[in-house]
Design a protein around this motif. Structure first.
Motif, short mmCIF file in Angstrom:
data_model
loop_
_atom_site.label_atom_id
_atom_site.label_comp_id
_atom_site.label_asym_id
_atom_site.label_seq_id
_atom_site.Cartn_x
_atom_site.Cartn_y
_atom_site.Cartn_z
N UNK A 122 -45.13 -7.09 -23.66
CA UNK A 122 -45.36 -8.41 -24.24
C UNK A 122 -46.43 -9.16 -23.44
N UNK A 123 -46.39 -9.03 -22.12
CA UNK A 123 -47.41 -9.67 -21.28
C UNK A 123 -48.80 -9.15 -21.62
N UNK A 124 -48.92 -7.85 -21.89
CA UNK A 124 -50.20 -7.28 -22.29
C UNK A 124 -50.68 -7.91 -23.60
N UNK A 125 -49.77 -8.07 -24.57
CA UNK A 125 -50.14 -8.69 -25.83
C UNK A 125 -50.55 -10.15 -25.64
N UNK A 126 -49.86 -10.84 -24.77
CA UNK A 126 -50.23 -12.24 -24.48
C UNK A 126 -51.65 -12.30 -23.92
N UNK A 127 -51.97 -11.40 -23.00
CA UNK A 127 -53.30 -11.38 -22.40
C UNK A 127 -54.38 -10.99 -23.42
N UNK A 128 -54.04 -10.11 -24.36
CA UNK A 128 -54.99 -9.69 -25.38
C UNK A 128 -55.21 -10.78 -26.43
N UNK A 129 -54.13 -11.38 -26.89
CA UNK A 129 -54.19 -12.28 -28.03
C UNK A 129 -54.48 -13.73 -27.64
N UNK A 130 -54.17 -14.07 -26.39
CA UNK A 130 -54.36 -15.46 -25.93
C UNK A 130 -54.96 -15.45 -24.52
N UNK A 131 -56.15 -14.86 -24.38
CA UNK A 131 -56.72 -14.67 -23.03
C UNK A 131 -56.94 -15.97 -22.27
N UNK A 132 -57.12 -17.06 -22.97
CA UNK A 132 -57.36 -18.34 -22.30
C UNK A 132 -56.14 -18.83 -21.54
N UNK A 133 -54.96 -18.27 -21.85
CA UNK A 133 -53.72 -18.72 -21.23
C UNK A 133 -53.35 -17.94 -19.98
N UNK A 134 -53.97 -16.76 -19.79
CA UNK A 134 -53.51 -15.84 -18.74
C UNK A 134 -54.53 -15.79 -17.60
N UNK A 135 -54.06 -16.15 -16.42
CA UNK A 135 -54.91 -16.08 -15.23
C UNK A 135 -54.86 -14.69 -14.61
N UNK A 136 -53.68 -14.24 -14.22
CA UNK A 136 -53.49 -12.88 -13.69
C UNK A 136 -52.29 -12.25 -14.39
N UNK A 137 -52.28 -10.92 -14.37
CA UNK A 137 -51.31 -10.16 -15.15
C UNK A 137 -50.64 -9.12 -14.27
N UNK A 138 -49.30 -9.09 -14.29
CA UNK A 138 -48.53 -8.09 -13.55
C UNK A 138 -47.66 -7.33 -14.55
N UNK A 139 -47.89 -6.03 -14.70
CA UNK A 139 -47.09 -5.18 -15.59
C UNK A 139 -46.16 -4.35 -14.73
N UNK A 140 -44.87 -4.66 -14.79
CA UNK A 140 -43.86 -4.00 -13.97
C UNK A 140 -43.11 -2.98 -14.82
N UNK A 141 -43.35 -1.69 -14.55
CA UNK A 141 -42.66 -0.61 -15.24
C UNK A 141 -42.83 -0.73 -16.76
N UNK A 142 -44.10 -0.79 -17.18
CA UNK A 142 -44.41 -0.99 -18.60
C UNK A 142 -45.52 -0.03 -19.02
N UNK A 143 -45.66 0.15 -20.33
CA UNK A 143 -46.70 1.00 -20.90
C UNK A 143 -47.54 0.20 -21.89
N UNK A 144 -48.71 0.75 -22.23
CA UNK A 144 -49.51 0.11 -23.27
C UNK A 144 -49.50 0.89 -24.57
N UNK A 145 -48.89 2.06 -24.57
CA UNK A 145 -48.66 2.80 -25.81
C UNK A 145 -47.51 3.79 -25.60
N UNK A 146 -47.00 4.32 -26.71
CA UNK A 146 -45.75 5.08 -26.68
C UNK A 146 -45.82 6.31 -25.79
N UNK A 147 -46.97 7.00 -25.77
CA UNK A 147 -47.01 8.25 -25.01
C UNK A 147 -47.03 8.02 -23.50
#
Length: 293
Positions: A122-147
């Protein structure tokens, strides 16, 4: 050493929010908590997004770890914790829009964002869809696609049902706002489908994210280590100059952490180990290069 149980007492305590309640967000009455005073200083707030089926309560140790240095916001996603489900469809994109609406409702112009598992997606989608809102991004044990998940993870998710969750904290929390067992079964089925279908962010989209990014996984995670490395590289990670000289000359755009003997579940309890690294990333602390001589 397994880091899952490595907690100081202060990291596991319950931190009472400065304010909390429900916000009208995209057809939901979405529960949130704000810890510390938003807008009281120049410090960028940290938005924490829990994983699938988890509520704000699951992030207590992370709130405790960060709140002394920055305001922290955490919320319950659709059907999670104190946020009731609705007939509204579920998608990572919709959840990203919900997160953006929370920040807007709280009058937060820009936040650092950290999400665990599904919350990381969800954090990745927030950064993609609303980049003006996100300063830095931390993805903890997450993927960007199913594989990015091991096949065994997908197999386990396929067997999810309401009966498995009925007598767990997930079911108990749901019954506090919705007594209908059919509504609970429908919620679990929507979550099952969401988890199996996952999301499919392209490599080009990953490269397009504007926020500096930190990727964190365990070496016994549900996330494949090679997928974490791919995310790291797509986010600008890797420094050939540093490889040649042995020293990092500039603050890198991406960081990668792989914790030893750490599973997808135990990484959620690794606040003591991870907080200093995450804080250094959020604060743009330059990497140190000690003398070898």
């Amino acid at each position: 050493m397994s880091v899952g149980g490595a907690r100081r007492a202060g990291y596991s305590r319950r931190v009472e929010p400065s304010r909390s309640g429900h916000l009208p967000i995209n057809g939901l009455q979405l529960y949130y908590e704000a810890h510390g005073e938003l807008g009281a200083s120049g410090t960028v707030p940290l938005l924490l997004i829990p994983g699938a089926f988890l509520s704000t309560d699951s992030m207590n140790q992370w709130v405790a770890a960060f709140v002394a240095k920055r305001p922290v916001i955490v919320f319950d996603q659709q059907g999670h914790g104190r946020t009731a489900d609705t007939p509204r469809p579920m998608s990572y994109e919709q959840f990203g829009d919900d997160a953006a609406a929370v920040l807007d409702a709280l009058e937060v112009e820009r936040a650092d964002v950290m999400g665990y598992s599904q919350g990381g997606g969800v954090a990745l989608q927030l950064a993609l869809r609303h980049p003006q809102l996100v300063s830095k991004l931390v993805a903890l044990s997450a993927t960007y696609r199913q594989d990015g998940w091991y096949p065994s993870v997908m197999h386990a998710l396929d067997g999810l049902s309401g009966d498995l969750f009925a007598d767990t904290p997930v079911g108990e929390a749901f019954r506090r706002h919705t007594a209908d067992p059919e509504a609970f079964a429908a919620y679990i089925e929507k979550m099952r489908v969401l988890s199996i279908e996952d999301q499919n962010i392209s490599d080009a989209q990953m490269r397009s994210i504007q926020a500096k990014t930190m990727i964190i996984v365990g070496d016994a995670d549900g996330v494949k280590p090679e997928h974490a490395v791919a995310m790291f590289k797509l986010r600008g990670g890797g420094d050939e100059g540093a490889a040649a000289t042995g020293a990092i000359s500039t603050i890198p755009p991406a960081r990668l952490v792989v914790l030893p003997a750490t599973s997808h579940i135990s990484i959620s309890g690794a606040a003591q180990v991870l907080e200093p690294m995450i804080t250094a990333f959020l604060d743009d602390v330059p990497p140190a290069t000690p003398s070898l001589w």
